[in-house]
Design a protein around this motif. Sequence first.
Motif, mmCIF file in Angstrom:
data_model
loop_
_atom_site.group_PDB
_atom_site.id
_atom_site.type_symbol
_atom_site.label_atom_id
_atom_site.label_comp_id
_atom_site.label_asym_id
_atom_site.label_seq_id
_atom_site.Cartn_x
_atom_site.Cartn_y
_atom_site.Cartn_z
ATOM 1 N N VAL A 33 0.854 -1.181 0.000
ATOM 2 C CA VAL A 33 0.000 0.000 0.000
ATOM 3 C C VAL A 33 0.891 1.232 0.000
ATOM 4 C CG1 VAL A 33 -1.772 1.245 1.278
ATOM 5 C CG2 VAL A 33 -1.798 -1.240 1.233
ATOM 6 N N THR A 34 0.528 2.225 -0.800
ATOM 7 C CA THR A 34 1.399 3.389 -0.974
ATOM 8 C C THR A 34 1.038 4.554 -0.063
ATOM 9 O OG1 THR A 34 0.006 4.176 -2.772
ATOM 10 C CG2 THR A 34 1.897 2.810 -3.344
ATOM 11 N N TRP A 35 0.299 4.324 1.002
ATOM 12 C CA TRP A 35 -0.004 5.392 1.937
ATOM 13 C C TRP A 35 1.258 5.784 2.682
ATOM 14 C CZ3 TRP A 35 -4.494 2.122 4.113
ATOM 15 C CH2 TRP A 35 -5.557 2.168 3.228
ATOM 16 N N ASP A 36 1.304 7.025 3.107
ATOM 17 C CA ASP A 36 2.449 7.500 3.883
ATOM 18 C C ASP A 36 2.251 7.126 5.343
ATOM 19 O OD1 ASP A 36 3.680 8.590 1.712
ATOM 20 O OD2 ASP A 36 2.740 10.546 1.961
ATOM 21 N N SER A 37 2.713 5.967 5.706
ATOM 22 C CA SER A 37 2.605 5.511 7.088
ATOM 23 C C SER A 37 3.719 4.521 7.368
ATOM 24 C CB SER A 37 1.248 4.862 7.349
ATOM 25 O OG SER A 37 1.110 3.705 6.567
ATOM 26 N N ALA A 38 3.912 4.232 8.626
ATOM 27 C CA ALA A 38 4.934 3.267 9.025
ATOM 28 C C ALA A 38 4.410 1.854 8.799
ATOM 29 C CB ALA A 38 5.288 3.470 10.489
ATOM 30 N N PHE A 39 5.214 1.019 8.203
ATOM 31 C CA PHE A 39 4.821 -0.363 7.956
ATOM 32 C C PHE A 39 5.330 -1.301 9.035
ATOM 33 C CE2 PHE A 39 4.619 1.318 3.597
ATOM 34 C CZ PHE A 39 3.291 1.057 3.354
ATOM 35 N N CYS A 40 6.064 -0.772 10.006
ATOM 36 C CA CYS A 40 6.535 -1.616 11.096
ATOM 37 C C CYS A 40 6.739 -0.775 12.350
ATOM 38 C CB CYS A 40 7.829 -2.322 10.727
ATOM 39 S SG CYS A 40 9.238 -1.243 10.576
ATOM 40 N N ALA A 41 6.802 -1.467 13.463
ATOM 41 C CA ALA A 41 7.120 -0.854 14.752
ATOM 42 C C ALA A 41 7.960 -1.860 15.518
ATOM 43 C CB ALA A 41 5.851 -0.524 15.522
ATOM 44 N N VAL A 42 8.943 -1.368 16.252
ATOM 45 C CA VAL A 42 9.886 -2.248 16.934
ATOM 46 C C VAL A 42 10.101 -1.748 18.354
ATOM 47 C CG1 VAL A 42 12.232 -3.178 16.873
ATOM 48 C CG2 VAL A 42 11.066 -2.658 14.744
ATOM 49 N N ASN A 43 10.219 -2.694 19.266
ATOM 50 C CA ASN A 43 10.685 -2.388 20.609
ATOM 51 C C ASN A 43 11.700 -3.468 20.975
ATOM 52 O OD1 ASN A 43 9.365 -4.643 21.738
ATOM 53 N ND2 ASN A 43 7.564 -3.474 22.294
ATOM 54 N N PRO A 44 12.292 -3.443 22.147
ATOM 55 C CA PRO A 44 13.332 -4.438 22.465
ATOM 56 C C PRO A 44 12.862 -5.894 22.470
ATOM 57 C CG PRO A 44 13.509 -2.579 23.936
ATOM 58 C CD PRO A 44 12.244 -2.384 23.155
ATOM 59 N N LYS A 45 11.555 -6.160 22.517
ATOM 60 C CA LYS A 45 11.070 -7.538 22.573
ATOM 61 C C LYS A 45 10.354 -8.007 21.308
ATOM 62 C CE LYS A 45 10.511 -7.686 27.544
ATOM 63 N NZ LYS A 45 9.622 -8.005 28.645
ATOM 64 N N PHE A 46 9.697 -7.099 20.560
ATOM 65 C CA PHE A 46 8.855 -7.502 19.435
ATOM 66 C C PHE A 46 9.061 -6.599 18.222
ATOM 67 C CE2 PHE A 46 6.518 -8.651 23.281
ATOM 68 C CZ PHE A 46 6.277 -10.005 23.044
#
Length: 70
Positions: A33-46
């Motif tokens: 999808v070409t929307w301007d958004s984040a395709f991922c999120a990260v933290n120290p566990k996931f």
Amino acid sequence: MFKRVVRQSKFRHVFGQAVKNDQCYDDIRVSRVTWDSAFCAVNPKFVAIIVEASGGGAFMVLPLHKVRDL
């Protein structure tokens, strides 16, 4: 007379290394999808990734400590 200042980067001698295959996730189809958004999120566990699926809205949450066990 202007004095030209060239700042040297403190990261000029830092090089990355590719991660080995046993420390990676394979065959994850990230959404196109070409929307301007984040395709991922990260933290120290996931890591959470928006994936390609019919109907949309699908995502997966993967634990970082179990890379090859899945």
